[in-house]
Write a protein that holds these residues in place. Structure first.
Motif, PDB file in Angstrom:
ATOM      1  N   ILE A 156       0.840  -1.206   0.000  1.00 45.58           N
ATOM      2  CA  ILE A 156       0.000   0.000   0.000  1.00 45.58           C
ATOM      3  C   ILE A 156       0.868   1.247   0.000  1.00 45.58           C
ATOM      4  N   ALA A 157       1.926   1.230   0.808  1.00 47.60           N
ATOM      5  CA  ALA A 157       2.833   2.385   0.856  1.00 47.60           C
ATOM      6  C   ALA A 157       3.527   2.593  -0.490  1.00 47.60           C
ATOM      7  N   ALA A 158       3.932   1.486  -1.129  1.00 47.37           N
ATOM      8  CA  ALA A 158       4.612   1.581  -2.422  1.00 47.37           C
ATOM      9  C   ALA A 158       3.698   2.178  -3.476  1.00 47.37           C
ATOM     10  N   MET A 159       2.446   1.740  -3.511  1.00 44.68           N
ATOM     11  CA  MET A 159       1.500   2.268  -4.500  1.00 44.68           C
ATOM     12  C   MET A 159       1.116   3.708  -4.189  1.00 44.68           C
ATOM     13  N   THR A 160       1.014   4.041  -2.920  1.00 47.11           N
ATOM     14  CA  THR A 160       0.743   5.428  -2.537  1.00 47.11           C
ATOM     15  C   THR A 160       1.880   6.326  -2.986  1.00 47.11           C
ATOM     16  N   GLY A 161       3.102   5.823  -2.840  1.00 46.48           N
ATOM     17  CA  GLY A 161       4.280   6.598  -3.227  1.00 46.48           C
ATOM     18  C   GLY A 161       4.356   6.880  -4.714  1.00 46.48           C
ATOM     19  N   LEU A 162       3.666   6.089  -5.519  1.00 45.24           N
ATOM     20  CA  LEU A 162       3.647   6.333  -6.967  1.00 45.24           C
ATOM     21  C   LEU A 162       2.743   7.503  -7.338  1.00 45.24           C
ATOM     22  N   GLY A 163       1.914   7.920  -6.384  1.00 41.74           N
ATOM     23  CA  GLY A 163       0.992   9.012  -6.664  1.00 41.74           C
ATOM     24  C   GLY A 163      -0.327   8.563  -7.251  1.00 41.74           C
ATOM     25  N   LEU A 164      -0.655   7.288  -7.067  1.00 35.90           N
ATOM     26  CA  LEU A 164      -1.925   6.780  -7.597  1.00 35.90           C
ATOM     27  C   LEU A 164      -3.114   7.425  -6.883  1.00 35.90           C
ATOM     28  N   PRO A 165      -4.226   7.610  -7.588  1.00 34.08           N
ATOM     29  CA  PRO A 165      -5.448   8.087  -6.930  1.00 34.08           C
ATOM     30  C   PRO A 165      -5.874   7.088  -5.854  1.00 34.08           C
ATOM     31  N   THR A 166      -6.549   7.580  -4.849  1.00 28.94           N
ATOM     32  CA  THR A 166      -6.940   6.747  -3.710  1.00 28.94           C
ATOM     33  C   THR A 166      -7.615   5.446  -4.124  1.00 28.94           C
ATOM     34  N   MET A 167      -8.547   5.501  -5.061  1.00 25.94           N
ATOM     35  CA  MET A 167      -9.318   4.317  -5.425  1.00 25.94           C
ATOM     36  C   MET A 167      -8.513   3.308  -6.249  1.00 25.94           C
ATOM     37  N   LYS A 168      -7.323   3.684  -6.683  1.00 26.55           N
ATOM     38  CA  LYS A 168      -6.501   2.758  -7.467  1.00 26.55           C
ATOM     39  C   LYS A 168      -5.388   2.129  -6.638  1.00 26.55           C
ATOM     40  N   ILE A 169      -5.166   2.639  -5.434  1.00 26.19           N
ATOM     41  CA  ILE A 169      -4.039   2.165  -4.626  1.00 26.19           C
ATOM     42  C   ILE A 169      -4.187   0.690  -4.264  1.00 26.19           C
ATOM     43  N   ASN A 170      -5.310   0.326  -3.676  1.00 26.41           N
ATOM     44  CA  ASN A 170      -5.479  -1.057  -3.233  1.00 26.41           C
ATOM     45  C   ASN A 170      -5.613  -2.006  -4.413  1.00 26.41           C
ATOM     46  N   ARG A 171      -6.307  -1.582  -5.469  1.00 23.25           N
ATOM     47  CA  ARG A 171      -6.466  -2.497  -6.607  1.00 23.25           C
ATOM     48  C   ARG A 171      -5.112  -2.748  -7.287  1.00 23.25           C
ATOM     49  N   ALA A 172      -4.236  -1.734  -7.306  1.00 25.55           N
ATOM     50  CA  ALA A 172      -2.896  -1.938  -7.870  1.00 25.55           C
ATOM     51  C   ALA A 172      -2.089  -2.883  -6.982  1.00 25.55           C
ATOM     52  N   ALA A 173      -2.202  -2.706  -5.675  1.00 26.76           N
ATOM     53  CA  ALA A 173      -1.492  -3.583  -4.740  1.00 26.76           C
ATOM     54  C   ALA A 173      -1.975  -5.021  -4.885  1.00 26.76           C
ATOM     55  N   LEU A 174      -3.275  -5.206  -5.049  1.00 28.70           N
ATOM     56  CA  LEU A 174      -3.827  -6.547  -5.206  1.00 28.70           C
ATOM     57  C   LEU A 174      -3.417  -7.169  -6.540  1.00 28.70           C
ATOM     58  N   ALA A 175      -3.325  -6.338  -7.577  1.00 28.85           N
ATOM     59  CA  ALA A 175      -2.889  -6.850  -8.884  1.00 28.85           C
ATOM     60  C   ALA A 175      -1.452  -7.364  -8.806  1.00 28.85           C
ATOM     61  N   VAL A 176      -0.588  -6.594  -8.153  1.00 29.72           N
ATOM     62  CA  VAL A 176       0.804  -7.020  -7.977  1.00 29.72           C
ATOM     63  C   VAL A 176       0.863  -8.300  -7.150  1.00 29.72           C
ATOM     64  N   THR A 177       0.086  -8.344  -6.070  1.00 25.35           N
ATOM     65  CA  THR A 177       0.063  -9.530  -5.207  1.00 25.35           C
ATOM     66  C   THR A 177      -0.351 -10.770  -5.988  1.00 25.35           C
ATOM     67  N   ALA A 178      -1.425 -10.657  -6.772  1.00 24.00           N
ATOM     68  CA  ALA A 178      -1.924 -11.807  -7.533  1.00 24.00           C
ATOM     69  C   ALA A 178      -0.882 -12.294  -8.535  1.00 24.00           C
ATOM     70  N   PHE A 179      -0.245 -11.373  -9.241  1.00 22.08           N
ATOM     71  CA  PHE A 179       0.755 -11.747 -10.237  1.00 22.08           C
ATOM     72  C   PHE A 179       1.956 -12.417  -9.581  1.00 22.08           C
ATOM     73  N   VAL A 180       2.493 -11.777  -8.551  1.00 18.05           N
ATOM     74  CA  VAL A 180       3.697 -12.289  -7.897  1.00 18.05           C
ATOM     75  C   VAL A 180       3.447 -13.656  -7.268  1.00 18.05           C
ATOM     76  N   TYR A 181       2.321 -13.800  -6.592  1.00 14.70           N
ATOM     77  CA  TYR A 181       2.047 -15.070  -5.925  1.00 14.70           C
ATOM     78  C   TYR A 181       1.781 -16.195  -6.917  1.00 14.70           C
ATOM     79  N   ALA A 182       1.219 -15.879  -8.065  1.00 10.81           N
ATOM     80  CA  ALA A 182       1.003 -16.921  -9.077  1.00 10.81           C
ATOM     81  C   ALA A 182       2.328 -17.525  -9.520  1.00 10.81           C
ATOM     82  N   PHE A 183       3.302 -16.681  -9.803  1.00 10.25           N
ATOM     83  CA  PHE A 183       4.618 -17.179 -10.209  1.00 10.25           C
ATOM     84  C   PHE A 183       5.361 -17.801  -9.034  1.00 10.25           C
TER      85      PHE A 183
END
Length: 231
Positions: A130-157
């Motif tokens: 969450i901190a990493a995505m916030t640091g990118l300057g993402l809008p509030t509503m995109k922060i968690n969805r971006a974090a979840l997208a990264v989590t899903a991709f990384v954990y799949a591999f």
């Protein structure tokens, strides 16, 4: 119900000890269980086996960890925490450490993290992302969805790396040698006319990539897409 007292044992002030001191600590119980599971799989890390490794009676172990489910939660959260994520780390480092975690602890593939133990390891991961995505300057509503997208991709591999390690552990055979052992399939059973795209790519040398190449390629695209969504 999760045992938060055990998961957060290092954050909760301990009670003043009375009577005979314990023979070992909860941390030692967890470390022993992880060591057994790393070598022999999650099922092997039973309460009886862990107690035997510690030189204690099985019932004694229940005075440290009340159930096998609690023990598995503690094991999972411990290996999550051992990635040592900090605010200075990059998403790529998080991704690499997560793959290394599964390769080192292939029994993790036997555990679902859809409903993870809510301990320090899980919370450290979520806070970091969450901190990493916030640091990118993402809008509030995109922060968690971006974090979840990264989590899903990384954990799949990462789970794929863990499954590879687990299969090697069980069979004594690497995935590379498994593919070599099935060489006759391509010679005698694979229909090149029915699979022209695969055949053309093979002839052009397009199947030479390793899993690491696909991982880095996909992560690159994902992070570029997230970065490009900053408004």
């Amino acid at each position: 119900m999760a045992n938060y007292t055990l998961l957060w044992r290092h954050k909760v002030p301990g009670k003043k000890a009375t009577g005979r001191p314990p023979r070992f600590t909860v941390d030692e119980v967890i470390a022993t269980a992880i060591r057994i599971a790393d070598t022999n799989g999650l099922e092997a890390a039973s309460m009886a086996r862990v107690a035997a490794e510690l030189g204690a009676a099985t019932m004694t172990l229940y005075t440290y960890v009340p159930s096998r489910a609690d023990l598995v939660d503690l094991m999972v959260d411990q290996v999550l925490l051992e990635r040592n994520l900090s605010s200075d780390d990059s998403i790529r480092l998080f991704a690499g450490r997560t793959r290394e975690m599964y390769a080192a602890h292939p029994w993790l593939t036997e555990v679902s993290l859809v409903r993870p133990p809510l301990g320090p390891g899980t919370m450290a991961e979520r806070e970091y992302l969450i901190a990493a995505m916030t640091g990118l300057g993402l809008p509030t509503m995109k922060i968690n969805r971006a974090a979840l997208a990264v989590t899903a991709f990384v954990y799949a591999f990462a789970r794929e790396a863990g499954e590879d390690a687990r299969l090697r552990q069980i069979s004594g055979q690497t995935t590379e040698s498994w593919w070599h052992a099935h060489g006759d399939f391509w010679e005698n059973w694979f229909d090149v006319e029915a699979h022209p795209a695969m055949t053309d790519l093979w002839n052009a040398g397009g199947f030479e990539d390793q899993a690491q190449d696909a991982f880095e390629y996909g992560l690159d695209l994902l992070l570029k897409g997230i970065d490009g969504s900053v408004e």
